[in-house]
Design a protein around this motif. Structure first.
Motif, short mmCIF file in Angstrom:
data_model
loop_
_atom_site.label_atom_id
_atom_site.label_comp_id
_atom_site.label_asym_id
_atom_site.label_seq_id
_atom_site.Cartn_x
_atom_site.Cartn_y
_atom_site.Cartn_z
N SER A 4 0.85 -1.19 0.00
CA SER A 4 0.00 0.00 0.00
C SER A 4 0.88 1.23 0.00
O SER A 4 1.99 1.23 0.55
CB SER A 4 -0.91 0.01 1.23
OG SER A 4 -1.79 -1.10 1.21
N ILE A 5 0.39 2.30 -0.61
CA ILE A 5 1.16 3.55 -0.74
C ILE A 5 0.30 4.72 -0.26
O ILE A 5 -0.90 4.76 -0.53
CB ILE A 5 1.54 3.83 -2.20
CG1 ILE A 5 2.15 2.61 -2.88
CG2 ILE A 5 2.51 5.01 -2.28
CD1 ILE A 5 2.31 2.77 -4.38
N ILE A 6 0.93 5.66 0.43
CA ILE A 6 0.28 6.94 0.73
C ILE A 6 1.23 8.07 0.34
O ILE A 6 2.45 7.89 0.30
CB ILE A 6 -0.10 7.10 2.22
CG1 ILE A 6 1.12 6.83 3.14
CG2 ILE A 6 -1.26 6.21 2.58
CD1 ILE A 6 0.86 7.17 4.60
N ALA A 7 0.67 9.21 0.05
CA ALA A 7 1.48 10.40 -0.24
C ALA A 7 0.75 11.63 0.30
O ALA A 7 -0.47 11.73 0.18
CB ALA A 7 1.71 10.54 -1.74
N GLY A 117 4.88 7.11 1.78
CA GLY A 117 5.08 5.92 2.62
C GLY A 117 4.59 4.67 1.92
O GLY A 117 3.57 4.70 1.22
N VAL A 118 5.32 3.58 2.09
CA VAL A 118 4.96 2.28 1.48
C VAL A 118 5.05 1.21 2.56
O VAL A 118 6.02 1.17 3.32
CB VAL A 118 5.90 1.94 0.31
CG1 VAL A 118 5.61 0.52 -0.21
CG2 VAL A 118 5.76 2.95 -0.81
N MET A 119 4.07 0.33 2.61
CA MET A 119 4.09 -0.77 3.57
C MET A 119 3.70 -2.07 2.87
O MET A 119 2.71 -2.12 2.14
CB MET A 119 3.13 -0.50 4.73
CG MET A 119 3.24 -1.52 5.86
SD MET A 119 1.91 -1.32 7.09
CE MET A 119 2.36 0.24 7.83
N ALA A 120 4.52 -3.11 3.08
CA ALA A 120 4.23 -4.46 2.60
C ALA A 120 4.43 -5.42 3.77
O ALA A 120 4.71 -5.00 4.89
CB ALA A 120 5.15 -4.81 1.43
N GLU A 121 4.29 -6.70 3.52
CA GLU A 121 4.41 -7.68 4.60
C GLU A 121 5.82 -7.73 5.16
O GLU A 121 6.03 -7.77 6.37
CB GLU A 121 4.00 -9.06 4.10
CG GLU A 121 4.06 -10.15 5.16
CD GLU A 121 3.16 -9.89 6.35
OE1 GLU A 121 3.54 -10.27 7.48
OE2 GLU A 121 2.08 -9.27 6.17
N ASP A 122 6.83 -7.70 4.28
CA ASP A 122 8.21 -7.93 4.72
C ASP A 122 9.09 -6.68 4.70
O ASP A 122 10.28 -6.75 5.01
CB ASP A 122 8.87 -9.00 3.83
CG ASP A 122 8.20 -10.35 4.00
OD1 ASP A 122 7.58 -10.57 5.06
OD2 ASP A 122 8.27 -11.17 3.08
N GLY A 301 -2.74 7.70 6.12
CA GLY A 301 -2.21 6.66 7.00
C GLY A 301 -2.25 5.28 6.36
O GLY A 301 -3.08 5.01 5.48
N LEU A 302 -1.32 4.45 6.79
CA LEU A 302 -1.29 3.04 6.43
C LEU A 302 -1.39 2.24 7.72
O LEU A 302 -0.60 2.45 8.64
CB LEU A 302 0.03 2.68 5.72
CG LEU A 302 0.29 3.28 4.35
CD1 LEU A 302 1.73 2.99 3.93
CD2 LEU A 302 -0.67 2.73 3.32
N VAL A 303 -2.35 1.33 7.81
CA VAL A 303 -2.55 0.54 9.03
C VAL A 303 -2.70 -0.93 8.66
O VAL A 303 -3.49 -1.27 7.77
CB VAL A 303 -3.81 1.01 9.79
CG1 VAL A 303 -4.02 0.17 11.04
CG2 VAL A 303 -3.70 2.48 10.16
N ARG A 304 -1.94 -1.77 9.34
CA ARG A 304 -2.12 -3.22 9.14
C ARG A 304 -3.48 -3.62 9.72
O ARG A 304 -3.79 -3.31 10.87
CB ARG A 304 -1.01 -4.01 9.85
CG ARG A 304 0.36 -3.80 9.24
CD ARG A 304 1.35 -4.82 9.77
NE ARG A 304 2.70 -4.46 9.38
CZ ARG A 304 3.25 -4.76 8.20
NH1 ARG A 304 2.54 -5.44 7.32
NH2 ARG A 304 4.49 -4.40 7.92
N VAL A 305 -4.28 -4.34 8.94
CA VAL A 305 -5.65 -4.64 9.37
C VAL A 305 -5.72 -5.77 10.38
O VAL A 305 -6.72 -5.93 11.07
CB VAL A 305 -6.54 -4.97 8.15
CG1 VAL A 305 -6.73 -3.75 7.28
CG2 VAL A 305 -5.96 -6.13 7.34
N GLU A 306 -4.65 -6.56 10.50
CA GLU A 306 -4.67 -7.65 11.47
C GLU A 306 -4.73 -7.08 12.88
O GLU A 306 -4.04 -6.11 13.21
CB GLU A 306 -3.45 -8.54 11.30
CG GLU A 306 -2.13 -7.83 11.53
CD GLU A 306 -0.94 -8.67 11.12
OE1 GLU A 306 -0.36 -9.31 12.00
OE2 GLU A 306 -0.62 -8.68 9.92
#
Length: 333
Positions: A4-7, A117-122, A301-306
């Protein structure tokens, strides 16, 4: 891989940046497209033969070039007209927008900051030029501003995409998962342009370095200072323009900002209803604009849904303590 990406991009408010609304829009849109393009093309921050720093710095350069190209195309279709130049600008500055002596001065009209910002699993990474703040929430309960701060940004002064050395002024951080499930996080400051002579005087270049390539690699490494540490997994990244952090008193700024984003995370994770959480965030933004800094406010924002019940409980207890402290402070007043 899923990512996921945000700017967040905030246009400058001074008169010479009279098209900063366009500049910020093009920055946010273009950066997301450029990042997506790179990640979808066999992107591998961890196992690539190339240094992760090189990968991100190349990406930053691509984002900047894209922005300049988009501005140039927009200018071709929408050239300046005399009527849109702010009347409070001095004649010399006005002339720079129309004369031939400063062919690239037009870019300053579009000046803006940028956070991505970028967020992935690893892995995760984020880069930033200008003011505003990026806040990272970790699985162990820590809340930090992991992108190194730029001391050139203070009060109403900020670095900008419209600066001639914009690429050098970007700071960034990245993190990746190791074999033992921990994360290595690296924060990299802006390029301070250390010269070969400075390196030699500070004994930063050894006598063994002979080749031009080796010297250049050493200079590049030394000119961008970095920190590296082991961190817990990032659970959320929030980014906000300076209209958010300027809302708070200087002494309380950092703590209040972290409390804010912690509460956003709680709203998203505890309420279990995205619309309710979204409403809370929108109400906060309106409050900042009306009675806080009264500046433009942009947040993402980027939030992990787990769900992590232990972390949620920990943050909620912090929230209750902060609320009690606030009530006590009001009673003292």
């Amino acid at each position: 891989d899923d990512f996921s990406i945000i700017a967040v991009s905030d246009g400058h408010g001074s008169s010479k940046h009279f098209r900063s609304d366009v500049g910020s829009k093009l920055a946010a849109q273009g950066s997301i497209e450029e990042v997506r393009k790179v990640i979808e093309n066999d992107f591998d921050l961890v196992n690539s033969k190339e240094n992760p720093r090189k990968i991100i710095e190349n990406l930053i350069e691509n984002v900047y070039k894209r922005w300049k190209n988009d501005i140039s195309n927009y200018m071709t279709e929408n050239p300046f007209i005399k009527e849109e130049i702010p009347k409070d600008l001095d004649e010399d500055t006005k002339e720079k927008f129309f004369g031939t002596d400063y062919p690239y001065y037009y870019i300053s009209a579009y000046g803006a900051t940028l956070m991505v910002g970028v967020m992935a699993e690893d892995y995760y990474f984020a880069f930033h030029i200008g003011d505003g703040k990026a806040v990272f929430l970790y699985e162990d309960g820590k809340i930090e501003q992991s992108i190194p701060w730029d001391e050139a940004c203070y009060i109403n002064v900020t670095t900008s995409l419209s600066d001639t050395n914009a690429v050098d002024n970007f700071r960034y951080c990245y993190g990746y998962k190791t074999d033992d499930e921990r994360f290595v996080e690296v924060g990299v400051e802006k390029n301070t342009k250390i010269t070969k002579k400075q390196c030699e005087s500070d004994n930063l270049l050894s006598n063994e370095i002979q080749s031009k390539e080796a010297i250049e690699d050493t200079l590049e490494y030394k000119s961008r200072k970095k920190t590296e540490c082991i961190k817990a997994r990032v659970m959320a990244i929030f980014m906000g323009s300076d209209g958010v952090d300027d809302t708070y008193r200087v002494g309380d700024n950092e703590e209040s900002l972290m409390n804010l984003y912690r509460d956003f995370y709680l709203a998203l994770m505890r309420k279990g209803h995205m619309d309710e959480a979204k409403k809370l965030i929108e109400q906060s933004a309106d409050k900042f604009a009306e009675s806080g800094s009264q500046d433009d406010v942009s947040m993402a924002g980027l939030v992990r849904v787990e769900k992590n019940d232990e972390l949620i409980d920990y943050f909620y207890n912090q929230h209750l303590e902060a609320r009690k402290a606030k009530e006590l402070e009001k009673k003292k007043e």
